[in-house]
Design a protein around this motif. Sequence first.
Motif, PDB file in Angstrom:
ATOM      1  N   ASP A   1      -6.189  10.016   2.392  1.00  0.00           N
ATOM      2  CA  ASP A   1      -7.392   9.544   1.756  1.00  0.00           C
ATOM      3  C   ASP A   1      -7.679   8.102   2.388  1.00  0.00           C
ATOM      4  O   ASP A   1      -8.743   7.320   2.259  1.00  0.00           O
TER       5      ASP A   1
ATOM      6  N   LEU B   1      -1.105  -0.987  -4.441  1.00  0.00           N
ATOM      7  CA  LEU B   1      -2.232  -0.245  -4.319  1.00  0.00           C
ATOM      8  C   LEU B   1      -1.806   1.464  -3.918  1.00  0.00           C
ATOM      9  O   LEU B   1      -1.074   1.265  -2.931  1.00  0.00           O
TER      10      LEU B   1
ATOM     11  N   HIS C   1       0.413  -7.216  -4.896  1.00  0.00           N
ATOM     12  CA  HIS C   1      -0.208  -6.069  -5.717  1.00  0.00           C
ATOM     13  C   HIS C   1       0.357  -4.760  -5.185  1.00  0.00           C
ATOM     14  O   HIS C   1       0.550  -4.623  -4.205  1.00  0.00           O
TER      15      HIS C   1
ATOM     16  N   GLN D   1     -11.155   5.821   2.251  1.00  0.00           N
ATOM     17  CA  GLN D   1     -10.977   4.475   1.311  1.00  0.00           C
ATOM     18  C   GLN D   1     -10.831   3.134   1.715  1.00  0.00           C
ATOM     19  O   GLN D   1     -10.360   2.345   1.223  1.00  0.00           O
TER      20      GLN D   1
ATOM     21  N   LEU E   1       0.847  -1.439  -0.025  1.00  0.00           N
ATOM     22  CA  LEU E   1      -0.017   0.081  -0.078  1.00  0.00           C
ATOM     23  C   LEU E   1       0.987   1.088   0.156  1.00  0.00           C
ATOM     24  O   LEU E   1       1.593   1.571   0.918  1.00  0.00           O
TER      25      LEU E   1
ATOM     26  N   SER F   1     -12.480   0.815   2.678  1.00  0.00           N
ATOM     27  CA  SER F   1     -13.212  -0.108   2.165  1.00  0.00           C
ATOM     28  C   SER F   1     -12.678  -0.655   0.787  1.00  0.00           C
ATOM     29  O   SER F   1     -13.009  -1.888   0.659  1.00  0.00           O
ATOM     30  N   ARG F   2     -11.587  -0.124   0.405  1.00  0.00           N
ATOM     31  CA  ARG F   2     -10.931  -0.727  -0.641  1.00  0.00           C
ATOM     32  C   ARG F   2      -9.793  -1.644  -0.445  1.00  0.00           C
ATOM     33  O   ARG F   2      -9.286  -2.348  -1.044  1.00  0.00           O
ATOM     34  N   LEU F   3      -9.595  -1.835   1.106  1.00  0.00           N
ATOM     35  CA  LEU F   3      -8.780  -2.712   1.562  1.00  0.00           C
ATOM     36  C   LEU F   3      -9.366  -4.170   2.250  1.00  0.00           C
ATOM     37  O   LEU F   3     -10.325  -3.839   2.877  1.00  0.00           O
ATOM     38  N   ASP F   4      -8.707  -5.093   1.940  1.00  0.00           N
ATOM     39  CA  ASP F   4      -9.142  -6.322   2.803  1.00  0.00           C
ATOM     40  C   ASP F   4      -8.509  -6.562   3.931  1.00  0.00           C
ATOM     41  O   ASP F   4      -7.408  -6.817   4.158  1.00  0.00           O
TER      42      ASP F   4
ATOM     43  N   ILE G   1      -3.165   4.753  -2.467  1.00  0.00           N
ATOM     44  CA  ILE G   1      -4.079   5.579  -1.711  1.00  0.00           C
ATOM     45  C   ILE G   1      -3.238   6.701  -1.064  1.00  0.00           C
ATOM     46  O   ILE G   1      -2.576   6.051  -0.010  1.00  0.00           O
TER      47      ILE G   1
END
Length: 111
Positions: free
Chosen positions: A51, A45, A43, A55, A24, A57-60, A47
């Motif tokens: 933010d 990502l 991956h 945001q 991240l 909710s974009r993370l698991d 952000i």
Amino acid sequence: MIDQVRPSDVDAWLAAQGGDGVVLDVREPAELQAAAVQPGPFHVLSIPMGDVPSQISRLDPDQPIACLCHHGARSMRVAMFLAQNGFTRVANIAGGIDAWSRERDPSVPRY
């Protein structure tokens, strides 16, 4: 306590956490243009730190997440925020993208 992981150890940390992890990147868009990490056995990502709360909710929360910034201070704050919000497999990439360039991938520009 938040794990501190050197850039050279990110793959091993993610694998030990069960793999299929995320780096991240919490730097600002201009910083991403200056230097970026390429996906590997993980991956990527992006952000920006400010933010992340809106945001999240974009993370698991069940996925391993290694946080990255320029030198490691912002990413540590984000890692602590995630841990306080139920994320259990979180690390800070110590030294940030600057250390990433020096220790792992010299093709990543330093700034």
